[in-house]
Design a protein around this motif. Structure first.
Motif, PDB file in Angstrom:
ATOM      1  N   PHE A   1       0.604  -1.532   0.133  1.00  0.00           N
ATOM      2  CA  PHE A   1       0.036  -0.053   0.280  1.00  0.00           C
ATOM      3  C   PHE A   1       0.600   1.321   0.449  1.00  0.00           C
ATOM      4  CE2 PHE A   1      -2.621   3.448   1.039  1.00  0.00           C
ATOM      5  CZ  PHE A   1      -3.465   2.891   0.869  1.00  0.00           C
ATOM      6  N   ILE A   2       2.143   0.978   0.763  1.00  0.00           N
ATOM      7  CA  ILE A   2       2.909   2.486   0.810  1.00  0.00           C
ATOM      8  C   ILE A   2       3.283   2.679  -0.587  1.00  0.00           C
ATOM      9  CG2 ILE A   2       5.266   2.427   1.539  1.00  0.00           C
ATOM     10  CD1 ILE A   2       2.949   3.328   3.652  1.00  0.00           C
ATOM     11  N   HIS A   3       4.401   1.836  -0.937  1.00  0.00           N
ATOM     12  CA  HIS A   3       4.259   1.804  -2.113  1.00  0.00           C
ATOM     13  C   HIS A   3       3.605   2.071  -3.539  1.00  0.00           C
ATOM     14  CE1 HIS A   3       8.140  -1.393  -0.218  1.00  0.00           C
ATOM     15  NE2 HIS A   3       8.520   0.918  -1.005  1.00  0.00           N
ATOM     16  N   GLU A   4       2.393   1.575  -3.429  1.00  0.00           N
ATOM     17  CA  GLU A   4       1.172   1.995  -4.376  1.00  0.00           C
ATOM     18  C   GLU A   4       0.375   3.148  -4.338  1.00  0.00           C
ATOM     19  OE1 GLU A   4       0.671  -2.680  -5.281  1.00  0.00           O
ATOM     20  OE2 GLU A   4       2.870  -2.559  -5.172  1.00  0.00           O
ATOM     21  N   ILE A   5      -0.195   2.764  -3.402  1.00  0.00           N
ATOM     22  CA  ILE A   5      -0.541   3.987  -3.788  1.00  0.00           C
ATOM     23  C   ILE A   5      -0.509   5.141  -2.082  1.00  0.00           C
ATOM     24  CG2 ILE A   5      -3.029   4.277  -2.832  1.00  0.00           C
ATOM     25  CD1 ILE A   5      -3.799   1.513  -4.342  1.00  0.00           C
ATOM     26  N   ALA A   6      -0.006   5.014  -0.681  1.00  0.00           N
ATOM     27  CA  ALA A   6      -0.399   6.033  -0.617  1.00  0.00           C
ATOM     28  C   ALA A   6      -0.439   7.529  -0.390  1.00  0.00           C
ATOM     29  CB  ALA A   6       0.825   5.674   1.029  1.00  0.00           C
ATOM     30  N   SER A   7       0.815   7.475  -1.432  1.00  0.00           N
ATOM     31  CA  SER A   7       1.278   8.910  -1.972  1.00  0.00           C
ATOM     32  C   SER A   7      -0.138   9.652  -2.451  1.00  0.00           C
ATOM     33  CB  SER A   7       2.630   9.220  -2.775  1.00  0.00           C
ATOM     34  OG  SER A   7       2.627  10.190  -3.043  1.00  0.00           O
ATOM     35  N   ASN A   8      -0.604   9.386  -3.695  1.00  0.00           N
ATOM     36  CA  ASN A   8      -1.905   9.472  -4.269  1.00  0.00           C
ATOM     37  C   ASN A   8      -2.805   9.684  -2.800  1.00  0.00           C
ATOM     38  OD1 ASN A   8      -1.322   9.046  -6.429  1.00  0.00           O
ATOM     39  ND2 ASN A   8      -1.731   6.927  -6.395  1.00  0.00           N
ATOM     40  N   TYR A   9      -3.642   9.396  -2.337  1.00  0.00           N
ATOM     41  CA  TYR A   9      -4.324   9.688  -1.365  1.00  0.00           C
ATOM     42  C   TYR A   9      -3.954  11.063  -0.319  1.00  0.00           C
ATOM     43  CZ  TYR A   9      -7.301   5.639  -0.711  1.00  0.00           C
ATOM     44  OH  TYR A   9      -8.563   4.707  -1.018  1.00  0.00           O
ATOM     45  N   SER A  10      -2.715  10.645   0.649  1.00  0.00           N
ATOM     46  CA  SER A  10      -2.319  12.485   0.792  1.00  0.00           C
ATOM     47  C   SER A  10      -2.266  13.179   0.135  1.00  0.00           C
ATOM     48  CB  SER A  10      -0.410  12.118   1.234  1.00  0.00           C
ATOM     49  OG  SER A  10      -0.535  10.825   2.427  1.00  0.00           O
ATOM     50  N   VAL A  11      -2.226  13.839  -1.457  1.00  0.00           N
ATOM     51  CA  VAL A  11      -1.842  14.344  -2.181  1.00  0.00           C
ATOM     52  C   VAL A  11      -3.463  14.741  -2.240  1.00  0.00           C
ATOM     53  CG1 VAL A  11      -1.850  14.802  -4.775  1.00  0.00           C
ATOM     54  CG2 VAL A  11       0.332  14.195  -3.036  1.00  0.00           C
ATOM     55  N   GLU A  12      -4.236  14.122  -3.312  1.00  0.00           N
ATOM     56  CA  GLU A  12      -5.688  13.777  -2.951  1.00  0.00           C
ATOM     57  C   GLU A  12      -6.401  14.877  -1.469  1.00  0.00           C
ATOM     58  OE1 GLU A  12      -6.798  14.447  -6.095  1.00  0.00           O
ATOM     59  OE2 GLU A  12      -5.105  14.091  -6.404  1.00  0.00           O
ATOM     60  N   ILE A  13      -6.185  14.367  -0.554  1.00  0.00           N
ATOM     61  CA  ILE A  13      -6.384  14.799   0.576  1.00  0.00           C
ATOM     62  C   ILE A  13      -5.805  16.120   0.959  1.00  0.00           C
ATOM     63  CG2 ILE A  13      -6.810  14.473   3.070  1.00  0.00           C
ATOM     64  CD1 ILE A  13      -6.756  11.369   2.643  1.00  0.00           C
ATOM     65  N   ILE A  14      -5.046  16.557   0.421  1.00  0.00           N
ATOM     66  CA  ILE A  14      -3.790  17.357   0.681  1.00  0.00           C
ATOM     67  C   ILE A  14      -4.879  18.766   0.087  1.00  0.00           C
ATOM     68  CG2 ILE A  14      -2.427  18.980   1.263  1.00  0.00           C
ATOM     69  CD1 ILE A  14      -2.768  17.360   3.489  1.00  0.00           C
ATOM     70  N   LYS A  15      -4.670  18.279  -0.831  1.00  0.00           N
ATOM     71  CA  LYS A  15      -5.665  19.457  -2.340  1.00  0.00           C
ATOM     72  C   LYS A  15      -7.133  19.182  -1.905  1.00  0.00           C
ATOM     73  CE  LYS A  15      -3.476  17.732  -6.931  1.00  0.00           C
ATOM     74  NZ  LYS A  15      -3.538  17.078  -7.711  1.00  0.00           N
ATOM     75  N   ASN A  16      -7.667  18.588  -1.294  1.00  0.00           N
ATOM     76  CA  ASN A  16      -9.021  18.734  -1.173  1.00  0.00           C
ATOM     77  C   ASN A  16      -9.663  20.073  -0.235  1.00  0.00           C
ATOM     78  OD1 ASN A  16     -11.731  17.139  -2.926  1.00  0.00           O
ATOM     79  ND2 ASN A  16      -9.760  16.761  -2.991  1.00  0.00           N
ATOM     80  N   ILE A  17      -8.549  19.490   0.857  1.00  0.00           N
ATOM     81  CA  ILE A  17      -8.885  20.066   2.040  1.00  0.00           C
ATOM     82  C   ILE A  17      -8.010  22.234   1.711  1.00  0.00           C
ATOM     83  CG2 ILE A  17      -7.201  20.894   4.472  1.00  0.00           C
ATOM     84  CD1 ILE A  17      -7.543  17.788   5.147  1.00  0.00           C
ATOM     85  N   TYR A  18      -7.402  21.691   1.189  1.00  0.00           N
ATOM     86  CA  TYR A  18      -7.062  23.439   0.336  1.00  0.00           C
ATOM     87  C   TYR A  18      -8.306  24.061   0.160  1.00  0.00           C
ATOM     88  CZ  TYR A  18      -1.859  23.514   2.981  1.00  0.00           C
ATOM     89  OH  TYR A  18      -0.907  23.334   3.643  1.00  0.00           O
ATOM     90  N   SER A  19      -8.190  23.302  -0.701  1.00  0.00           N
ATOM     91  CA  SER A  19      -9.381  24.211  -1.194  1.00  0.00           C
ATOM     92  C   SER A  19     -10.613  24.062  -0.414  1.00  0.00           C
ATOM     93  CB  SER A  19      -9.874  22.991  -3.060  1.00  0.00           C
ATOM     94  OG  SER A  19     -11.013  21.487  -1.756  1.00  0.00           O
ATOM     95  N   GLN A  20     -10.759  23.953   0.632  1.00  0.00           N
ATOM     96  CA  GLN A  20     -12.218  24.558   1.815  1.00  0.00           C
ATOM     97  C   GLN A  20     -11.375  25.712   2.369  1.00  0.00           C
ATOM     98  OE1 GLN A  20     -14.684  22.063   2.637  1.00  0.00           O
ATOM     99  NE2 GLN A  20     -13.798  20.774   0.625  1.00  0.00           N
ATOM    100  N   TYR A  21     -10.292  26.214   1.479  1.00  0.00           N
ATOM    101  CA  TYR A  21      -9.562  27.458   3.145  1.00  0.00           C
ATOM    102  C   TYR A  21      -9.862  28.622   2.132  1.00  0.00           C
ATOM    103  CZ  TYR A  21      -6.819  24.394   6.031  1.00  0.00           C
ATOM    104  OH  TYR A  21      -6.093  23.230   6.542  1.00  0.00           O
TER     105      TYR A  21
END
Ligand code: ADE
Length: 252
Positions: A232-252
């Protein structure tokens, strides 16, 4: 001035987020590299802390004292404890507890000495913003566009859901069903385990810094977890973090 800190425990959890920064500068201290810059026009400092409570606590102290952050977002992965959680689901911490703190018989089990607290509670406002951002991310199915179809299938990620619940942290990787059962018997409201959140929460509490801990489920904290976690760490984790952070910043 508003300065947001973004922390993850591993490079894989945070590398994509570092790449979102503009006007980027690097500074290394105490074996950590702090990346400062702007994200959506907001001053932001991104760092990966390494694993465990000590590594995370020292890193957040540096973010607060040297980089003057005014709020912190922690993003990473966790092992599921709640049986309804699946790999790819996202947990936002409502409260955080250190499951390996045990000063009995002087104190109650899990109580943080001298703070008179067992659980660190997330503040309502950043929690609501993160919950809205993650709910929108899961609804608009954008994750499906950025993650390989074969990876989604491999991990059985179908309709990932959001949980807001209690998170336990400690210097232990959970990799057996009995350990998982024991934890749940002692702390029945816990939904997932990781190794940093409640240490970061203690430091943030002591300095009055609002904290949001967001964790994607990488494994179900049983005998399969070492294998699931690593892929999971190698294949997917970074995608999740990036999308989560982008979506949080879009609320600011
Ligand atoms: N982080 C991700 N999976 C974990 C597990 N099984 N135990 C502790 N921390 C984790």
């Amino acid at each position: 001035e508003r300065i947001i800190g973004i922390m993850g425990a591993m490079t894989e959890e945070i590398s994509g987020v570092i790449n979102l920064l503009s006007e980027r500068e690097e500074r290394t201290a105490g074996m950590r590299t702090y990346y400062s810059g702007k994200l959506n026009g907001i001053k932001t400092v991104v760092v990966f802390s390494r694993w465990g409570k000590v590594a995370a606590a020292t890193t957040v102290s540096t973010l607060i004292l040297e980089f003057n952050i005014t709020e912190l977002i922690f993003t990473g992965v966790a092992g599921a404890i709640h049986t309804d959680l699946r790999i790819g689901d996202i947990v936002i911490a409502k409260r955080l507890v250190q499951h390996d703190m045990d000063a009995r018989p002087i104190m109650n089990q899990f109580e943080i000495p001298l703070l008179g607290k067992t659980f660190f509670e997330s503040q309502a406002e950043p929690l609501a913003i993160a919950a809205k951002a993650v709910a929108e991310l899961l609804e608009n199915r954008h994750l499906y566009a950025v993650i390989d179809q074969k990876d989604l299938e491999k991990f059985g990620i179908k309709n990932p859901k959001l949980f807001v619940g209690d998170v336990a942290s400690g210097d232990k990787f959970f990799a057996t069903s009995p350990d998982k059962r024991d934890l749940l018997a002692k702390l029945p409201t816990i939904v997932c385990v990781e190794m940093e959140g409640a240490a970061v929460a203690q430091v943030c509490y002591e300095y009055g810094i609002p904290l949001t801990v967001i964790r994607t489920i990488s494994d179900v904290a049983d005998e399969q977890s070492p294998i699931e976690f690593v892929s999971f760490i190698h294949e997917i984790a970074s995608n999740y973090s990036v999308e989560i952070i982008k979506n949080i910043y879009s609320q600011y």
